[in-house]
Design a protein around this motif. Structure first.
Motif, PDB file in Angstrom:
ATOM      1  N   GLY A  95      45.399  58.717 -12.927  1.00 36.54           N
ATOM      2  CA  GLY A  95      45.123  58.887 -14.393  1.00 36.54           C
ATOM      3  C   GLY A  95      44.190  57.442 -14.887  1.00 36.54           C
ATOM      4  O   GLY A  95      43.935  57.355 -15.897  1.00 36.54           O
ATOM      5  N   LYS A  96      44.142  56.443 -13.937  1.00 37.04           N
ATOM      6  CA  LYS A  96      43.654  55.320 -14.397  1.00 37.04           C
ATOM      7  C   LYS A  96      42.037  55.479 -14.336  1.00 37.04           C
ATOM      8  O   LYS A  96      41.381  56.171 -13.662  1.00 37.04           O
ATOM      9  N   THR A  97      41.681  54.711 -15.483  1.00 36.38           N
ATOM     10  CA  THR A  97      39.841  54.976 -15.779  1.00 36.38           C
ATOM     11  C   THR A  97      38.959  53.689 -15.007  1.00 36.38           C
ATOM     12  O   THR A  97      39.888  52.682 -14.892  1.00 36.38           O
ATOM     13  N   PHE A  98      38.005  53.986 -14.729  1.00 41.04           N
ATOM     14  CA  PHE A  98      37.127  53.081 -13.764  1.00 41.04           C
ATOM     15  C   PHE A  98      35.810  53.503 -14.019  1.00 41.04           C
ATOM     16  O   PHE A  98      35.483  54.534 -14.411  1.00 41.04           O
ATOM     17  N   GLU A  99      34.796  52.520 -13.839  1.00 41.41           N
ATOM     18  CA  GLU A  99      33.363  52.759 -13.892  1.00 41.41           C
ATOM     19  C   GLU A  99      33.081  52.863 -12.510  1.00 41.41           C
ATOM     20  O   GLU A  99      33.092  52.262 -11.614  1.00 41.41           O
ATOM     21  N   VAL A 100      31.974  53.973 -12.255  1.00 42.48           N
ATOM     22  CA  VAL A 100      31.438  54.136 -10.915  1.00 42.48           C
ATOM     23  C   VAL A 100      29.852  54.732 -11.100  1.00 42.48           C
ATOM     24  O   VAL A 100      29.637  55.227 -12.467  1.00 42.48           O
ATOM     25  N   ALA A 101      29.120  54.233 -10.255  1.00 40.28           N
ATOM     26  CA  ALA A 101      27.604  54.646 -10.360  1.00 40.28           C
ATOM     27  C   ALA A 101      27.772  56.116 -10.292  1.00 40.28           C
ATOM     28  O   ALA A 101      28.348  56.741  -9.111  1.00 40.28           O
ATOM     29  N   SER A 102      27.001  56.950 -10.903  1.00 38.98           N
ATOM     30  CA  SER A 102      26.720  58.274 -10.907  1.00 38.98           C
ATOM     31  C   SER A 102      25.963  58.689  -9.714  1.00 38.98           C
ATOM     32  O   SER A 102      25.120  57.574  -9.180  1.00 38.98           O
TER      33      SER A 102
END
Length: 150
Positions: free
Chosen positions: A99-106
């Motif tokens: 459930g942790k959020t993170f940023e990733v390149a689409s």
């Protein structure tokens, strides 16, 4: 590729790893194969001409009557595609288990229905042996196809 090399060494498997642009495989691969396994590539190709080029290239790398196992994301019903101009923009995602959020390149993505998928495969010179919907943790719903070079 470093992780692949580590895993193959750890498992004592001799592999000749090659990194290539999926649309330029003929430039690096100079022989023909009995069997090719492609997972997670075709659905990243949004434009018709790129999909056609990839499938034609794979076909050209197979020996006569060679086999291809092709796995792409999608359920075979819904059709959609992302804008290639926004590929690699950062997006916030949630990890399914923690459930942790993170940023990733689409990335770019195209879903296609079974009718259109079968047509593009046959147009590239494949005989469709078996089609099925599958599911796994990494890609969720997938379209899995066993093909033979015509």
């Amino acid at each position: 590729m470093k992780k692949c090399e580590e895993l193959s060494k750890e498992r004592r498997v001799n592999v000749n790893w090659i990194v290539s642009d999926a649309l330029q495989l003929n430039e690096k691969l100079k022989k023909h194969y009995d069997w090719i396994y492609s997972v997670g590539t075709l659905h990243m190709l949004v434009e018709d001409e790129d999909r056609k080029r990839f499938l034609n290239t794979i076909n050209s790398l197979l020996k006569p009557k060679g086999k291809l196992l092709l796995i792409s994301m999608g359920d075979g019903e819904i059709e959609r595609k992302t804008e290639i101009e926004t590929a690699f923009d950062l997006q916030e995602r949630s990890h399914m288990k923690s459930g942790k959020t993170f940023e990733v390149a689409s990335t770019s993505y195209r879903a296609i229905n079974w009718k259109n998928h079968r047509e593009e495969l046959e147009d590239a010179g494949f005989i469709v042996e078996k089609i099925m919907n599958t599911e796994n943790e990494e890609y969720s719903k997938c379209m899995t196809v066993y093909l033979t070079k015509d």
